[in-house]
Motif scaffolding. Sequence first.
Motif, PDB file in Angstrom:
ATOM      1  N   MET A 243       0.836  -1.204   0.000  1.00 46.64           N
ATOM      2  CA  MET A 243       0.000   0.000   0.000  1.00 46.64           C
ATOM      3  C   MET A 243       0.873   1.257   0.000  1.00 46.64           C
ATOM      4  SD  MET A 243      -2.778   0.925   2.937  1.00 46.64           S
ATOM      5  CE  MET A 243      -3.339   2.592   3.256  1.00 46.64           C
ATOM      6  N   ASP A 244       1.941   1.247   0.785  1.00 47.79           N
ATOM      7  CA  ASP A 244       2.841   2.403   0.852  1.00 47.79           C
ATOM      8  C   ASP A 244       3.553   2.621  -0.480  1.00 47.79           C
ATOM      9  OD1 ASP A 244       2.871   4.083   3.010  1.00 47.79           O
ATOM     10  OD2 ASP A 244       4.874   3.525   3.668  1.00 47.79           O
ATOM     11  N   THR A 245       3.932   1.520  -1.138  1.00 45.08           N
ATOM     12  CA  THR A 245       4.624   1.635  -2.429  1.00 45.08           C
ATOM     13  C   THR A 245       3.725   2.293  -3.473  1.00 45.08           C
ATOM     14  OG1 THR A 245       5.915  -0.356  -1.926  1.00 45.08           O
ATOM     15  CG2 THR A 245       5.808   0.333  -4.231  1.00 45.08           C
TER      16      THR A 245
ATOM     17  N   PHE B 203      -7.846  -7.241  -0.649  1.00 46.05           N
ATOM     18  CA  PHE B 203      -7.495  -6.069   0.159  1.00 46.05           C
ATOM     19  C   PHE B 203      -8.751  -5.229   0.300  1.00 46.05           C
ATOM     20  CE2 PHE B 203      -5.691  -1.725   0.643  1.00 46.05           C
ATOM     21  CZ  PHE B 203      -4.989  -1.943   1.817  1.00 46.05           C
ATOM     22  N   GLU B 204      -9.253  -5.109   1.529  1.00 40.90           N
ATOM     23  CA  GLU B 204     -10.511  -4.432   1.783  1.00 40.90           C
ATOM     24  C   GLU B 204     -10.295  -3.218   2.687  1.00 40.90           C
ATOM     25  OE1 GLU B 204     -13.009  -5.402   0.151  1.00 40.90           O
ATOM     26  OE2 GLU B 204     -12.409  -7.421  -0.491  1.00 40.90           O
ATOM     27  N   GLU B 205     -11.366  -2.442   2.864  1.00 37.31           N
ATOM     28  CA  GLU B 205     -11.289  -1.277   3.757  1.00 37.31           C
ATOM     29  C   GLU B 205     -10.972  -1.703   5.192  1.00 37.31           C
ATOM     30  OE1 GLU B 205     -14.526   1.426   3.659  1.00 37.31           O
ATOM     31  OE2 GLU B 205     -14.380   1.834   1.504  1.00 37.31           O
ATOM     32  N   ARG B 206     -11.361  -2.920   5.553  1.00 32.48           N
ATOM     33  CA  ARG B 206     -11.051  -3.419   6.896  1.00 32.48           C
ATOM     34  C   ARG B 206      -9.543  -3.458   7.130  1.00 32.48           C
ATOM     35  NH1 ARG B 206      -9.820  -8.540   8.632  1.00 32.48           N
ATOM     36  NH2 ARG B 206     -10.176  -9.343   6.519  1.00 32.48           N
ATOM     37  N   HIS B 207      -8.785  -3.808   6.101  1.00 30.15           N
ATOM     38  CA  HIS B 207      -7.327  -3.848   6.234  1.00 30.15           C
ATOM     39  C   HIS B 207      -6.761  -2.433   6.394  1.00 30.15           C
ATOM     40  CE1 HIS B 207      -8.050  -7.727   3.915  1.00 30.15           C
ATOM     41  NE2 HIS B 207      -7.540  -8.115   5.082  1.00 30.15           N
TER      42      HIS B 207
ATOM     43  N   SER C 262      13.865   6.130   1.184  1.00 31.65           N
ATOM     44  CA  SER C 262      14.340   5.996   2.566  1.00 31.65           C
ATOM     45  C   SER C 262      13.205   6.194   3.562  1.00 31.65           C
ATOM     46  CB  SER C 262      15.461   7.000   2.836  1.00 31.65           C
ATOM     47  OG  SER C 262      15.007   8.333   2.630  1.00 31.65           O
ATOM     48  N   ARG C 263      12.302   7.130   3.251  1.00 34.15           N
ATOM     49  CA  ARG C 263      11.154   7.360   4.142  1.00 34.15           C
ATOM     50  C   ARG C 263      10.195   6.165   4.107  1.00 34.15           C
ATOM     51  NH1 ARG C 263       9.211   8.412   8.667  1.00 34.15           N
ATOM     52  NH2 ARG C 263       7.207   9.460   8.746  1.00 34.15           N
ATOM     53  N   LEU C 264      10.031   5.542   2.939  1.00 28.15           N
ATOM     54  CA  LEU C 264       9.212   4.334   2.843  1.00 28.15           C
ATOM     55  C   LEU C 264       9.776   3.232   3.737  1.00 28.15           C
ATOM     56  CD1 LEU C 264       8.440   4.105  -0.995  1.00 28.15           C
ATOM     57  CD2 LEU C 264       6.779   4.491   0.833  1.00 28.15           C
TER      58      LEU C 264
ATOM     59  N   VAL D  65      -5.612   2.070  -4.807  1.00 27.85           N
ATOM     60  CA  VAL D  65      -4.702   1.321  -3.937  1.00 27.85           C
ATOM     61  C   VAL D  65      -5.132  -0.139  -3.860  1.00 27.85           C
ATOM     62  CG1 VAL D  65      -3.880   1.108  -1.565  1.00 27.85           C
ATOM     63  CG2 VAL D  65      -4.070   3.364  -2.604  1.00 27.85           C
ATOM     64  N   LYS D  66      -6.424  -0.377  -3.759  1.00 27.00           N
ATOM     65  CA  LYS D  66      -6.929  -1.746  -3.652  1.00 27.00           C
ATOM     66  C   LYS D  66      -6.509  -2.582  -4.855  1.00 27.00           C
ATOM     67  CE  LYS D  66     -11.229  -4.409  -3.387  1.00 27.00           C
ATOM     68  NZ  LYS D  66     -12.696  -4.374  -3.246  1.00 27.00           N
ATOM     69  N   GLN D  67      -6.687  -2.023  -6.048  1.00 23.78           N
ATOM     70  CA  GLN D  67      -6.339  -2.770  -7.252  1.00 23.78           C
ATOM     71  C   GLN D  67      -4.844  -3.076  -7.287  1.00 23.78           C
ATOM     72  OE1 GLN D  67      -8.579  -3.995  -9.527  1.00 23.78           O
ATOM     73  NE2 GLN D  67      -6.786  -5.112 -10.248  1.00 23.78           N
ATOM     74  N   GLY D  68      -4.032  -2.084  -6.925  1.00 26.78           N
ATOM     75  CA  GLY D  68      -2.580  -2.283  -6.952  1.00 26.78           C
ATOM     76  C   GLY D  68      -2.110  -3.307  -5.935  1.00 26.78           C
ATOM     77  N   VAL D  69      -2.637  -3.233  -4.708  1.00 31.70           N
ATOM     78  CA  VAL D  69      -2.233  -4.182  -3.665  1.00 31.70           C
ATOM     79  C   VAL D  69      -2.633  -5.600  -4.044  1.00 31.70           C
ATOM     80  CG1 VAL D  69      -2.582  -4.854  -1.251  1.00 31.70           C
ATOM     81  CG2 VAL D  69      -2.268  -2.453  -1.832  1.00 31.70           C
ATOM     82  N   GLN D  70      -3.833  -5.761  -4.585  1.00 30.82           N
ATOM     83  CA  GLN D  70      -4.283  -7.100  -4.964  1.00 30.82           C
ATOM     84  C   GLN D  70      -3.453  -7.650  -6.121  1.00 30.82           C
ATOM     85  OE1 GLN D  70      -8.972  -6.936  -3.552  1.00 30.82           O
ATOM     86  NE2 GLN D  70      -8.506  -6.738  -5.716  1.00 30.82           N
ATOM     87  N   ASP D  71      -3.008  -6.791  -7.026  1.00 28.30           N
ATOM     88  CA  ASP D  71      -2.142  -7.253  -8.114  1.00 28.30           C
ATOM     89  C   ASP D  71      -0.779  -7.678  -7.585  1.00 28.30           C
ATOM     90  OD1 ASP D  71      -4.123  -6.782  -9.923  1.00 28.30           O
ATOM     91  OD2 ASP D  71      -3.350  -4.838 -10.603  1.00 28.30           O
TER      92      ASP D  71
END
Length: 405
Positions: free
Chosen positions: A33-35, A64-68, A123-125, A52-58
């Motif tokens: 998610m951070d990436t 990846f849901e709002e609960r996460h 570096s911050r990531l 973000v959801k689409q990217g994380v699941q890929d």
Amino acid sequence: PAYQRFHTLAQDLPPGLTLPYKFKVLAEMFRSMDTIAGMLFNRAETITFAKVKQGVQDMMRKQFEERHVGQIKAVYPASYRLRQEKNIPTFGNSVKKSDYQLTLEPVLGEEEKVDGRPHLSASRLLERRKEFNRNLVNIVKQHHKAFLAALSPPMVVPEEKLTRWHPRFNVDEVPDISPAELPQPPQEDRLTTAQEVLSTARGMLSPKMEKALANLALRTAEAGAGEPVVSKASSPASTSSALKGVSQALLERIRAKEAQKLQALMTRDPRQEERLAMLGRLPAMARILRNIFVAEKKQALTVEVACARMADSYDTQMPPGREAGGVPSPAREEGVGELSSDPALPLLLFAGEMEKHLRLFAELLPDWVGIHAIRTDTYIKLDKGKDLGLITERLTKAAKEAEAL
């Protein structure tokens, strides 16, 4: 599933402060998610949950849901600023431009700017990822602390000295993280209950309809009250029938001694742990070392030759090193992960590790084993006239003394 419930037991690494399987998955979700959020943020795009959801699941091949997102917010509250916004350009038919969407914005300091605009650097990531992992460990530490307090007798271990969990603490049974509350889109005035309908439409309905709505509102209120929940008090722990007749004072002393040993185990330094594991192997290795010198019919051997012979002889048939009191050494239970990457050979030591054991022989028994550097080679010399039984006894005593420290 079993692979989640027993995830920690299946690891081929030293236990240390391991995390539950579900926490590791959440940490990987935060990294993904951070990436994605970092790329969108640095391009000055509005970060929506849908993107973000689409990217994380890929990236993860997991849902990846709002609960996460709520769990991530609960673990690391200062990671993102969440809002509900509308009029965000969309390029799909599933979401209208006028609909509210959950948006995310990484929280950055004033100093993290490039050309006057906040920038999420690599570096911050990495710092944010480490902070998230530290917070996860701290959550498990709180559950571990409660577990120790519930023991008999209770144990107190300073968190800064904790290097591993209690052996009976099941890491994978730590409860899941409760999601933090996420911003919700503003709700328009909608009538959802009979009482609201009755209040709004009073005087506009027929008397018969008003009476029916009043009865429905009354029944709903009574059902909402519900029955009081009766909490069952946990029954006090009863002494096992096998311990009947045993003095309570003796039991308390045994439990206190066990608690003291476990506390020492949980706060032991990893280097001390490695030394204890080596000490536990020495009695069995002493016999092998003496047999090698007898078979070679030499007074001295080069360290390379001695290590190679020892590595060939000390195989999986050898008994594992044991701590004082007959308890298997924790380092043995770890499968000597740092010595061998093959889990099928948990007790196999390579020639490079054998030299450490030979030098430990020379340190503990200088009158039996000596290591001498002559020109470009290093030799090991052994006194074959010494009684092997006395040698083994001295090594066992040294292991017990080290364990008592």
